[in-house]
Design a protein around this motif. Structure first.
Motif, mmCIF file in Angstrom:
data_model
loop_
_atom_site.group_PDB
_atom_site.id
_atom_site.type_symbol
_atom_site.label_atom_id
_atom_site.label_comp_id
_atom_site.label_asym_id
_atom_site.label_seq_id
_atom_site.Cartn_x
_atom_site.Cartn_y
_atom_site.Cartn_z
ATOM 1 N N LEU A 5 0.836 -1.148 -0.053
ATOM 2 C CA LEU A 5 -0.438 -0.170 0.260
ATOM 3 C C LEU A 5 0.996 0.966 0.277
ATOM 4 C CD1 LEU A 5 -2.452 -1.319 2.860
ATOM 5 C CD2 LEU A 5 -2.774 -1.130 0.065
ATOM 6 N N GLU A 6 2.071 1.241 0.529
ATOM 7 C CA GLU A 6 2.572 2.547 0.519
ATOM 8 C C GLU A 6 2.889 3.058 -0.946
ATOM 9 O OE1 GLU A 6 6.353 4.446 3.950
ATOM 10 O OE2 GLU A 6 5.937 2.129 3.765
ATOM 11 N N ALA A 7 3.827 1.496 -1.161
ATOM 12 C CA ALA A 7 4.540 1.468 -2.747
ATOM 13 C C ALA A 7 3.485 1.748 -3.398
ATOM 14 C CB ALA A 7 5.384 0.451 -2.178
ATOM 15 N N LEU A 8 2.115 1.605 -3.360
ATOM 16 C CA LEU A 8 1.867 1.933 -4.092
ATOM 17 C C LEU A 8 0.746 3.621 -4.453
ATOM 18 C CD1 LEU A 8 -0.753 1.372 -6.210
ATOM 19 C CD2 LEU A 8 -2.415 1.195 -4.778
ATOM 20 N N ILE A 9 1.071 4.387 -3.224
ATOM 21 C CA ILE A 9 0.412 6.037 -2.868
ATOM 22 C C ILE A 9 2.361 5.620 -2.951
ATOM 23 C CG2 ILE A 9 -0.927 5.240 -1.258
ATOM 24 C CD1 ILE A 9 0.739 6.427 0.917
ATOM 25 N N LYS A 10 3.256 5.924 -3.061
ATOM 26 C CA LYS A 10 4.420 6.673 -3.491
ATOM 27 C C LYS A 10 4.690 6.296 -5.422
ATOM 28 C CE LYS A 10 6.197 6.821 1.530
ATOM 29 N NZ LYS A 10 7.161 6.286 1.972
ATOM 30 N N ALA A 11 4.439 5.160 -5.851
ATOM 31 C CA ALA A 11 4.241 5.138 -7.448
ATOM 32 C C ALA A 11 4.344 5.969 -8.034
ATOM 33 C CB ALA A 11 4.090 3.981 -7.783
ATOM 34 N N ASP A 12 3.303 7.172 -7.962
ATOM 35 C CA ASP A 12 3.857 7.960 -8.341
ATOM 36 C C ASP A 12 4.725 9.524 -8.390
ATOM 37 O OD1 ASP A 12 1.730 9.056 -6.752
ATOM 38 O OD2 ASP A 12 0.450 9.511 -7.746
ATOM 39 N N ASP A 13 5.303 9.330 -7.020
ATOM 40 C CA ASP A 13 6.292 10.916 -6.543
ATOM 41 C C ASP A 13 5.275 11.717 -5.344
ATOM 42 O OD1 ASP A 13 8.414 9.361 -7.244
ATOM 43 O OD2 ASP A 13 7.998 10.420 -9.547
ATOM 44 N N ILE A 14 4.018 11.638 -5.849
ATOM 45 C CA ILE A 14 3.395 12.224 -5.193
ATOM 46 C C ILE A 14 2.416 11.831 -3.858
ATOM 47 C CG2 ILE A 14 1.123 13.752 -5.483
ATOM 48 C CD1 ILE A 14 2.140 14.369 -8.024
ATOM 49 N N VAL A 15 1.763 11.810 -3.099
ATOM 50 C CA VAL A 15 0.917 10.924 -2.010
ATOM 51 C C VAL A 15 0.262 12.398 -1.525
ATOM 52 C CG1 VAL A 15 1.315 10.300 0.391
ATOM 53 C CG2 VAL A 15 3.111 10.021 -1.037
ATOM 54 N N SER A 16 -1.148 11.626 -2.024
ATOM 55 C CA SER A 16 -2.241 13.137 -1.464
ATOM 56 C C SER A 16 -2.766 13.267 -0.994
ATOM 57 C CB SER A 16 -3.442 12.969 -2.970
ATOM 58 O OG SER A 16 -3.983 11.832 -2.682
ATOM 59 N N LYS A 17 -3.528 13.712 -0.144
ATOM 60 C CA LYS A 17 -3.967 14.138 0.987
ATOM 61 C C LYS A 17 -5.255 12.981 1.819
ATOM 62 C CE LYS A 17 -8.014 16.779 3.356
ATOM 63 N NZ LYS A 17 -8.051 17.697 3.336
ATOM 64 N N GLU A 18 -5.730 12.460 0.217
ATOM 65 C CA GLU A 18 -6.687 11.320 0.240
ATOM 66 C C GLU A 18 -6.007 10.209 0.881
ATOM 67 O OE1 GLU A 18 -8.894 14.879 -2.130
ATOM 68 O OE2 GLU A 18 -6.321 13.532 -2.046
ATOM 69 N N GLU A 19 -5.050 10.041 0.476
ATOM 70 C CA GLU A 19 -3.856 8.761 -0.018
ATOM 71 C C GLU A 19 -3.099 9.112 1.760
ATOM 72 O OE1 GLU A 19 -2.127 7.958 -4.103
ATOM 73 O OE2 GLU A 19 -1.633 9.673 -3.141
ATOM 74 N N GLU A 20 -3.236 9.684 2.239
ATOM 75 C CA GLU A 20 -1.946 9.970 3.392
ATOM 76 C C GLU A 20 -2.907 9.367 4.662
ATOM 77 O OE1 GLU A 20 -0.110 12.841 6.499
ATOM 78 O OE2 GLU A 20 -0.506 14.389 4.423
ATOM 79 N N ILE A 21 -4.613 10.278 4.819
ATOM 80 C CA ILE A 21 -5.744 9.982 5.278
ATOM 81 C C ILE A 21 -6.255 8.151 5.520
ATOM 82 C CG2 ILE A 21 -8.024 10.023 5.612
ATOM 83 C CD1 ILE A 21 -7.612 13.423 4.866
ATOM 84 N N ILE A 22 -6.218 7.855 4.784
ATOM 85 C CA ILE A 22 -6.361 6.189 4.358
ATOM 86 C C ILE A 22 -5.402 5.305 4.880
ATOM 87 C CG2 ILE A 22 -5.751 5.543 2.035
ATOM 88 C CD1 ILE A 22 -8.462 4.218 4.548
ATOM 89 N N PHE A 23 -4.593 6.050 4.656
ATOM 90 C CA PHE A 23 -3.127 4.717 4.876
ATOM 91 C C PHE A 23 -2.817 4.890 6.119
ATOM 92 C CE2 PHE A 23 1.824 4.357 5.695
ATOM 93 C CZ PHE A 23 1.594 2.745 5.125
ATOM 94 N N ASP A 24 -2.825 5.951 7.098
ATOM 95 C CA ASP A 24 -2.839 6.397 8.239
ATOM 96 C C ASP A 24 -3.882 5.415 9.132
ATOM 97 O OD1 ASP A 24 -0.650 8.040 7.865
ATOM 98 O OD2 ASP A 24 -1.743 9.842 8.429
ATOM 99 N N GLU A 25 -5.031 5.116 8.320
ATOM 100 C CA GLU A 25 -5.979 4.562 9.174
ATOM 101 C C GLU A 25 -5.539 2.937 8.457
ATOM 102 O OE1 GLU A 25 -9.668 3.447 11.712
ATOM 103 O OE2 GLU A 25 -8.050 5.555 11.627
#
Length: 312
Positions: free
Chosen positions: A209-229
């Motif tokens: 999951l972490e690798a996926l959200i970093k795949a485009d070199d940008i971690v969006s606010k939405e991705e950050e919120i759900i990943f923390d949970e």
């Protein structure tokens, strides 16, 4: 002793008769449906070929040593195997005879190779892989943008597990609000964890999951919120600790009408004493940012909603 051998020989002849009856009953069911493609494809041509070879070897041995009852028994199963082998090629399926028997055998072997890993994948966690793929897919669309790098990442995962998958399907969920997508993804994670996967698999999922959200070199606010949970959910599972800190979504009723509305929205809401009065605890989460997003839903309904952290 002679009497015993005589009785045993008699039983052997009865067993031969039962073998013949057994094979007839099995072939009879298949033969009636031999022209159906699904029936033909359900027979393993490679497995039957192996069985044919083994039966021929044993039959040859019994011929050399003169074991005639064993020869007859093997011949019965040889006939069964040959019939099933012919059916497995699809020879009786409408439209297949134009290919020729040799080509039909090649086609059947090709199909078998494609399906050879089905049971192995099932036993080795392919069902879990489907659940993980679903989570990855939902995460990729959480910010309503699908980067080509994210698409490649997910499709590579699907390819490794030989899973048929189309990312476009997620576009159908575009009508969902952000909070609805958050809850949907969180629920998918909970369902996955309820299958009691191995700890190392759960840890690897978080890395994915972490690798996926970093795949485009940008971690969006939405991705950050759900990943923390999701990360916290996984950690909670790995530690096996039911206690700990949670962020509660609390509604503080400003009138009796508010209290009635809260009970309608969430009948199971618990009353909690806080400074200044009573609040209703609607949900609890591991991430404060996630809880704040949930708060906004109730605030838009005109309800005074706050987030408070409690040790449990």
């Amino acid at each position: 002793m002679d009497t015993f051998i005589t009785i045993l020989d008699f039983i052997i002849y009865i067993a031969l008769a039962f073998s013949l009856l057994e094979v007839y009953l099995k072939i009879n069911k298949i033969w009636k449906r031999k022209a159906e493609k699904e029936v033909a494809e359900s027979q393993s041509i490679m497995g039957l070929a192996i069985s044919l070879f083994i039966l021929m070897v044993w039959t040859l041995k019994y011929v050399l040593i003169g074991e005639y009852t064993s020869i007859v028994d093997n011949m019965i199963y040889l006939v069964e195997t040959i019939i099933l082998l012919i059916i497995s090629t699809g020879f009786f399926v409408s439209g297949n005879r134009k290919f020729g028997f040799k080509q039909l055998i090649k086609n059947a072997i090709h199909l078998e190779k494609k399906e050879a890993k089905y049971l192995l994948n099932t036993l080795s966690g392919k069902n879990e892989a489907k659940a993980i793929l679903n989570i990855l897919n939902q995460l990729a669309w959480i910010d309503e943008e699908l980067d080509p790098k994210e698409e490649t990442f997910i499709m590579e995962f699907a390819k490794v597990w030989n899973l048929e998958f189309t990312l476009q399907n997620e576009r159908n969920n575009s009508a969902l609000t952000f909070v609805e997508k958050l809850n949907q993804l969180r629920q998918s994670m909970e369902i996955y964890l309820e299958t009691e996967p191995k700890n190392d698999q759960v840890a690897q999922l978080i890395d994915l999951l972490e690798a996926l959200i970093k795949a485009d070199d940008i971690v969006s606010k939405e991705e950050e919120i759900i990943f923390d949970e999701l990360d916290a959910l996984a950690t909670h599972y790995l530690t096996g600790n039911s206690a700990g800190s949670h962020f509660h979504v609390l509604i503080v009723p400003q009138s009796e009408d508010h209290s009635s509305l809260i009970r309608q929205i969430k009948p199971a809401a618990k009353e909690i004493a806080i400074a200044g009065g009573i609040a209703f605890s609607l949900e609890k989460y591991f991430s404060e940012k996630y809880a704040e997003e949930i708060c906004e839903v109730y605030r838009q309904k005109g309800l005074f909603t706050i987030v408070r952290q409690f040790e449990e």
